[in-house]
Design a protein around this motif. Sequence first.
Motif, PDB file in Angstrom:
ATOM      1  N   ASP A   1      39.159  40.929  19.959  1.00 61.04           N
ATOM      2  CA  ASP A   1      38.684  40.128  20.731  1.00 61.04           C
ATOM      3  C   ASP A   1      40.134  39.107  21.043  1.00 61.04           C
ATOM      4  O   ASP A   1      40.472  38.732  22.233  1.00 61.04           O
ATOM      5  N   LEU A   2      40.885  39.210  20.237  1.00 61.71           N
ATOM      6  CA  LEU A   2      42.160  38.350  20.606  1.00 61.71           C
ATOM      7  C   LEU A   2      43.026  39.117  21.524  1.00 61.71           C
ATOM      8  O   LEU A   2      43.645  38.499  22.505  1.00 61.71           O
ATOM      9  N   LEU A   3      43.191  40.430  21.454  1.00 60.39           N
ATOM     10  CA  LEU A   3      43.711  41.278  22.411  1.00 60.39           C
ATOM     11  C   LEU A   3      43.003  41.113  23.752  1.00 60.39           C
ATOM     12  O   LEU A   3      43.861  41.123  25.019  1.00 60.39           O
ATOM     13  N   ILE A   4      41.778  41.132  24.010  1.00 60.63           N
ATOM     14  CA  ILE A   4      40.895  40.975  24.992  1.00 60.63           C
ATOM     15  C   ILE A   4      41.197  39.537  25.868  1.00 60.63           C
ATOM     16  O   ILE A   4      41.451  39.675  26.956  1.00 60.63           O
TER      17      ILE A   4
ATOM     18  N   ASN B   1      29.592  33.891  21.221  1.00 55.09           N
ATOM     19  CA  ASN B   1      29.780  32.390  21.094  1.00 55.09           C
ATOM     20  C   ASN B   1      30.150  32.180  19.514  1.00 55.09           C
ATOM     21  O   ASN B   1      29.723  31.187  19.153  1.00 55.09           O
ATOM     22  N   ASN B   2      30.644  33.013  18.891  1.00 55.55           N
ATOM     23  CA  ASN B   2      31.033  32.795  17.448  1.00 55.55           C
ATOM     24  C   ASN B   2      32.118  32.070  17.209  1.00 55.55           C
ATOM     25  O   ASN B   2      32.802  31.827  18.166  1.00 55.55           O
ATOM     26  N   GLU B   3      32.299  31.610  15.961  1.00 57.06           N
ATOM     27  CA  GLU B   3      33.439  30.629  15.621  1.00 57.06           C
ATOM     28  C   GLU B   3      34.733  31.161  16.048  1.00 57.06           C
ATOM     29  O   GLU B   3      35.779  30.536  16.579  1.00 57.06           O
ATOM     30  N   GLY B   4      34.904  32.595  15.846  1.00 58.89           N
ATOM     31  CA  GLY B   4      36.115  33.288  16.031  1.00 58.89           C
ATOM     32  C   GLY B   4      36.790  33.259  17.482  1.00 58.89           C
ATOM     33  O   GLY B   4      37.966  32.759  17.733  1.00 58.89           O
ATOM     34  N   MET B   5      35.844  33.470  18.514  1.00 58.62           N
ATOM     35  CA  MET B   5      35.923  33.180  19.765  1.00 58.62           C
ATOM     36  C   MET B   5      36.358  31.921  20.261  1.00 58.62           C
ATOM     37  O   MET B   5      37.323  31.685  21.005  1.00 58.62           O
ATOM     38  N   ARG B   6      35.694  30.873  19.683  1.00 57.54           N
ATOM     39  CA  ARG B   6      35.958  29.536  19.943  1.00 57.54           C
ATOM     40  C   ARG B   6      37.307  29.072  19.436  1.00 57.54           C
ATOM     41  O   ARG B   6      37.727  28.240  20.058  1.00 57.54           O
TER      42      ARG B   6
ATOM     43  N   GLN C   1      46.896  30.418  30.118  1.00 58.26           N
ATOM     44  CA  GLN C   1      45.622  30.017  30.556  1.00 58.26           C
ATOM     45  C   GLN C   1      44.673  30.830  30.562  1.00 58.26           C
ATOM     46  O   GLN C   1      44.693  31.976  31.034  1.00 58.26           O
ATOM     47  N   LEU C   2      43.573  30.289  29.651  1.00 55.93           N
ATOM     48  CA  LEU C   2      42.545  31.346  29.108  1.00 55.93           C
ATOM     49  C   LEU C   2      41.348  30.593  29.558  1.00 55.93           C
ATOM     50  O   LEU C   2      41.123  29.278  29.115  1.00 55.93           O
ATOM     51  N   ARG C   3      40.626  31.190  30.456  1.00 58.01           N
ATOM     52  CA  ARG C   3      39.399  30.689  30.894  1.00 58.01           C
ATOM     53  C   ARG C   3      38.124  31.799  30.478  1.00 58.01           C
ATOM     54  O   ARG C   3      38.231  32.870  30.589  1.00 58.01           O
ATOM     55  N   ILE C   4      37.030  31.149  30.034  1.00 57.57           N
ATOM     56  CA  ILE C   4      36.056  31.899  29.158  1.00 57.57           C
ATOM     57  C   ILE C   4      34.722  31.357  29.843  1.00 57.57           C
ATOM     58  O   ILE C   4      34.732  30.027  29.733  1.00 57.57           O
ATOM     59  N   GLU C   5      33.732  32.241  30.183  1.00 60.67           N
ATOM     60  CA  GLU C   5      32.535  31.804  30.748  1.00 60.67           C
ATOM     61  C   GLU C   5      31.647  32.542  29.788  1.00 60.67           C
ATOM     62  O   GLU C   5      31.767  33.891  29.311  1.00 60.67           O
ATOM     63  N   LEU C   6      30.732  31.697  29.054  1.00 55.18           N
ATOM     64  CA  LEU C   6      29.831  32.323  28.051  1.00 55.18           C
ATOM     65  C   LEU C   6      28.361  32.379  28.698  1.00 55.18           C
ATOM     66  O   LEU C   6      27.961  31.548  29.325  1.00 55.18           O
ATOM     67  N   TRP C   7      28.069  33.835  29.000  1.00 51.19           N
ATOM     68  CA  TRP C   7      27.077  34.023  29.591  1.00 51.19           C
ATOM     69  C   TRP C   7      25.793  34.321  28.640  1.00 51.19           C
ATOM     70  O   TRP C   7      25.927  34.598  27.551  1.00 51.19           O
ATOM     71  N   PRO C   8      24.458  34.278  29.022  1.00 47.03           N
ATOM     72  CA  PRO C   8      23.334  34.023  28.038  1.00 47.03           C
ATOM     73  C   PRO C   8      23.287  35.526  27.532  1.00 47.03           C
ATOM     74  O   PRO C   8      23.521  36.655  27.892  1.00 47.03           O
TER      75      PRO C   8
ATOM     76  N   ILE D   1      39.906  31.234  19.211  1.00 41.47           N
ATOM     77  CA  ILE D   1      41.025  31.607  20.232  1.00 41.47           C
ATOM     78  C   ILE D   1      41.023  30.874  21.298  1.00 41.47           C
ATOM     79  O   ILE D   1      41.994  30.575  21.892  1.00 41.47           O
ATOM     80  N   GLU D   2      40.026  30.393  21.907  1.00 41.06           N
ATOM     81  CA  GLU D   2      39.697  29.510  22.980  1.00 41.06           C
ATOM     82  C   GLU D   2      40.513  28.393  22.999  1.00 41.06           C
ATOM     83  O   GLU D   2      41.282  27.624  23.602  1.00 41.06           O
ATOM     84  N   LYS D   3      40.334  27.503  21.726  1.00 38.25           N
ATOM     85  CA  LYS D   3      40.970  26.284  21.296  1.00 38.25           C
ATOM     86  C   LYS D   3      42.281  26.575  21.105  1.00 38.25           C
ATOM     87  O   LYS D   3      43.161  25.739  21.690  1.00 38.25           O
TER      88      LYS D   3
END
Length: 180
Positions: A132-135, A151-156, A173-180, A158-160
């Motif tokens: 996930d970090l590499l992606i 939407n797990n804690e790890g991805m949050r 600059q990392l932009r993440i869109e969480l899709w359903p 990384i975003e933080k």
Amino acid sequence: MATSGYLLDNNIISILAQPSNPRHAPVKQRFEALGDAPVFLPVIAIAEIEFGMVKTKTPDAAQQAAVRQFFVEYPLHLGIDDNTVEPYSLIRSQIWHDHATPKGSGSAHKEKQPEDLTDRVTGKSLGVDERDLLIASTAAQYGLVLVTNDNNEGMRRIEKAAYKLELDGRPVQLRIELWP
């Protein structure tokens, strides 16, 4: 910030390539709303999906063909290269500054891999995954929006970490869109 395109995480690719998935319809609707925006697939996500298909003891040939057809339909595949190093190093370093356990003085830490990081109070895994970090670093490198269902804690985390770096004036600059 205007986007130059979208990078699909492995979970989004899997949902799009599997019409029987209950999340397929809403994800497909969001995907189609992208219009002509460039869509990229990270080689790491492709490798993860291929691994999953190869390791199964009960392969579904039709499903595997549909997934591989998706890879063909979206041939803009991005790997990691020399320019991924900076966002990766900065994001990983920020995560380490925020969460790793110092090992004596200096820059050594008890944890060696992101998966080793645990909450200092509860001892529970932080859920930061190296892939996930590499992606995410690839998305930051190219200024792409990372589209994920993760939407797990790890991805949050990384975003933080990326957001902290951006506020600090660092070139991430990392932009993440969480899709359903």
